[in-house]
Design a protein around this motif. Structure first.
Motif, short mmCIF file in Angstrom:
data_model
loop_
_atom_site.label_atom_id
_atom_site.label_comp_id
_atom_site.label_asym_id
_atom_site.label_seq_id
_atom_site.Cartn_x
_atom_site.Cartn_y
_atom_site.Cartn_z
N LYS A 201 0.82 -1.50 -0.08
CA LYS A 201 -0.01 -0.22 -0.05
C LYS A 201 0.46 1.08 -0.07
N GLN A 202 1.89 1.11 0.03
CA GLN A 202 2.72 2.21 -0.06
C GLN A 202 2.95 2.41 -0.84
N ALA A 203 3.37 1.85 -2.23
CA ALA A 203 3.66 2.30 -2.84
C ALA A 203 1.98 3.21 -3.78
N ARG A 204 2.26 4.76 -4.42
CA ARG A 204 1.43 5.09 -4.18
C ARG A 204 1.63 6.38 -5.72
N PRO A 205 1.32 6.97 -6.38
CA PRO A 205 1.86 8.31 -7.94
C PRO A 205 2.21 8.96 -6.93
N SER A 206 3.00 10.05 -7.23
CA SER A 206 3.38 11.24 -6.32
C SER A 206 2.42 12.51 -6.62
N ASP A 207 2.67 13.11 -5.89
CA ASP A 207 1.27 14.22 -5.53
C ASP A 207 2.03 15.16 -6.67
N SER B 132 -5.44 6.54 -6.23
CA SER B 132 -4.43 5.76 -6.08
C SER B 132 -4.69 4.40 -5.65
N GLN B 133 -5.58 3.94 -6.26
CA GLN B 133 -5.50 2.40 -5.60
C GLN B 133 -5.79 2.12 -6.96
N ILE B 134 -5.92 2.13 -7.89
CA ILE B 134 -5.85 2.49 -10.23
C ILE B 134 -4.51 2.40 -10.04
N TYR B 135 -4.19 3.46 -9.74
CA TYR B 135 -2.75 3.49 -10.25
C TYR B 135 -2.13 2.48 -9.54
N ARG B 136 -1.90 1.76 -7.90
CA ARG B 136 -1.29 0.79 -7.64
C ARG B 136 -1.50 -0.55 -8.42
N PHE B 137 -2.68 -0.70 -8.78
CA PHE B 137 -3.07 -2.00 -8.94
C PHE B 137 -2.02 -1.78 -10.67
N ILE B 138 -2.45 -0.91 -11.35
CA ILE B 138 -1.86 -0.65 -12.79
C ILE B 138 -0.12 -1.11 -12.61
N LEU B 139 0.52 -0.30 -11.73
CA LEU B 139 1.59 -0.59 -11.33
C LEU B 139 2.43 -1.61 -11.14
N GLU C 19 0.68 5.53 -15.46
CA GLU C 19 -0.15 6.27 -15.20
C GLU C 19 -0.77 7.22 -16.28
N ASP C 20 0.16 7.04 -17.34
CA ASP C 20 -0.68 6.83 -18.44
C ASP C 20 -1.99 5.64 -19.03
N ILE C 21 -1.73 5.07 -17.90
CA ILE C 21 -3.12 3.43 -18.11
C ILE C 21 -4.62 4.05 -17.27
N ALA C 22 -3.23 4.60 -15.79
CA ALA C 22 -4.63 5.07 -15.14
C ALA C 22 -5.11 6.17 -15.52
N SER C 23 -4.97 7.44 -16.11
CA SER C 23 -5.90 8.20 -16.73
C SER C 23 -6.57 7.72 -18.10
N GLU C 24 -5.89 7.05 -18.51
CA GLU C 24 -7.12 6.34 -19.12
C GLU C 24 -8.10 5.29 -19.09
N VAL C 25 -8.15 5.10 -17.93
CA VAL C 25 -9.05 4.16 -17.34
C VAL C 25 -10.18 5.48 -16.41
N PHE C 26 -10.10 6.43 -15.91
CA PHE C 26 -10.66 7.43 -15.64
C PHE C 26 -11.46 7.86 -16.50
N PHE C 27 -10.70 8.32 -17.46
CA PHE C 27 -11.73 8.77 -19.13
C PHE C 27 -12.07 8.12 -19.26
#
Lengths: 266, 192
Positions: A14-20, B32-39, B49-57
């Motif tokens: 869960k510590q993995a998260r995007p940058s602000d 954040s959750q969607i980003y983490r999953f995709i990461l 980052e690209d796919i996460a934005s595309e998911v919401f769009f």
């Protein structure tokens, strides 16, 4: 490793998260992207939108406007020109309208119309006389000359209509108006500049001319002997005073043939 | 009638604004959750980052077609994961990559950890996380998904079943098996 320990290890991820920074910029660009797509969607012509509704009735609105303009336009123009005076832009419209009315009217109505127009000419003359008074106060020579010119033109127009006027009563009414007009003109001349005196003299001559015309009409009309009121009789006297200064052989003959006129001349 | 038209226009505009606001709130809640999953599935920060934005769009496009509001959707999170899963599948198909990938270098691990963690704790986490990610990436796709959704993102069995279009019983079985395989792998890695 127990199941609980394994799950805890998994939850460390869960510590993995995007940058602000990315969160902020991605949010902003997503909003823009959505709004752009919404804008493109409405351009396709969503019939539920307000502008789509307008477009739907565009043709109908255009036709309604055209019909209103075609029908109401001339009427509005005629109404606007009703109070116009000689020299104004709409006066020609007014004259065209009057000429048209005479042309389309029956022979019975023509004389009545012409009398009405003669009255209008005198109303215009009164308004012009008021303008004359103002013009002399402003000492604008050019404006005074223009107004006097219009005044003479109007008198010429009235004289033309009076040629066809048959009613004595109408002629008396016209004469009363001419009397007032003359009085106003004299007042206006008193305050006028030297450059315009000659123009005022011409205007007074035009009034004398029309008064003679009125008298001719009255003499020629039936029942001349029986004037309706004492004020009418005064008008006749007023006209005859004018006539005495009007030297033409035609007028002398007319006068000679009338008892009432002979009595006054004595 | 003019006032009715203005009212309709304003109502339509208010509805549109409300829909947009609800969507933004959803975005803030789940990005954040969607980003983490995709990461975890792609092992690439840029691709995540690209796919996460595309998911919401794509989510927005789905609801805007029917003029629906986010609040009208029973489980928007499940829908987001569904869309993310499909986009990841498309991503691998385009890139012709294997589904199982590993985050290799330590540098990548530190990049994906939260900026708010102090350096000492970050160092502690790096080795643990690296091992966990390695082991998860070795699992087959459906095992990865159930573990990430249920244990990491704390979705219920019902929600996971909804995303995967399986019965809840099937999901429980999958979870049990996935955990066993992961445990075995981590055990083997620790022995090495």
């Amino acid at each position: 490793m127990t199941e609980r320990e394994l799950i805890n290890k998994i939850r460390e991820l869960k510590q993995a998260r995007p940058s602000d920074d990315w969160l902020f910029s991605a949010r902003h660009s997503l909003i823009n992207r959505i709004r752009l797509s919404e804008g493109a969607k409405s351009d396709i012509g969503n019939s539920l939108s307000f502008w789509g509704w307008i477009k739907q009735y565009q043709t109908l609105a255009l036709m309604t406007c055209l019909v209103v303009n075609i029908i109401a336009g001339p009427w509005l123009l005629a109404e606007a020109s009703r109070s116009s005076l000689p020299g104004e832009m709409l006066y020609s419209i007014k004259k065209i309208g009057e000429n048209l009315q005479i042309k389309v009217s029956s022979n019975e109505d023509k004389s009545q119309l012409q009398v009405e127009f003669a009255n209008r000419r005198l109303e215009e003359l009164n308004k012009i006389a008021e303008r004359l008074a103002l013009a002399s106060k402003e000492t604008e020579t050019e404006q005074t000359k223009q107004v006097i010119n219009d005044f003479k033109n109007s008198l010429a127009g009235a004289k033309e209509y009076l040629n066809n006027t048959v009613s004595k009563e109408k002629a008396v009414v016209v004469a009363k108006k001419a009397k007032k007009m003359e009085e106003d003109l004299i007042k206006a001349r008193e305050g006028a500049s030297k450059e315009t005196q000659a123009d005022f003299a011409e205007a007074e001559e035009a009034i004398k001319d029309i008064k003679h015309q009125i008298l001719t009409v009255i003499i020629n009309s039936t029942g001349y002997d029986s004037v309706a009121t004492s004020s009418d009789e005064e008008i006749v006297i007023y006209l005859q005073d004018n006539k005495n200064n009007y030297e033409t052989s035609t007028d002398c003959d007319v006068v000679t043939g009338n008892n009432a006129v002979q009595k006054e001349s004595k | 009638m003019r006032s009715d038209l203005v009212f309709c226009f304003m109502s339509h505009q208010d509805e549109k604004n409300n829909r947009e606001l609800a969507f933004i709130q959803l975005y803030d809640q789940y990005i954040s959750q969607i980003y983490r999953f995709i990461l975890l599935k792609t092992s690439s920060v840029q691709d995540a980052e690209d796919i996460a934005s595309e998911v919401f769009f794509k989510f927005w496009k789905n609801i805007s077609v029917t003029d629906a509001n986010v609040k009208d959707i029973e489980n928007p999170r499940a829908l987001l994961y569904c869309i993310a899963n499909n986009l990841i599948t498309d991503f691998y198909r385009k890139k012709n990559k294997k589904e199982l990938t590993i985050i290799d270098s330590d540098k990548n691990i530190s990049e994906i950890l939260s900026e708010n963690i102090d350096l000492y704790k970050k160092a502690e986490l790096e080795s643990d996380i690296k091992q966990t990610i390695k082991s998860i990436s070795k699992l087959r796709n459906d095992y990865q998904n159930v573990i990430i959704w249920h244990y990491l993102e704390e979705l219920s069995i019902k929600e996971v079943a909804q995303i995967m279009d399986k019965s809840q019983g099937a999901v429980r079985v999958l979870l049990h098996r996935a955990l066993n395989v992961l445990k075995q792998d981590l055990k083997n890695e620790s022995k090495m």
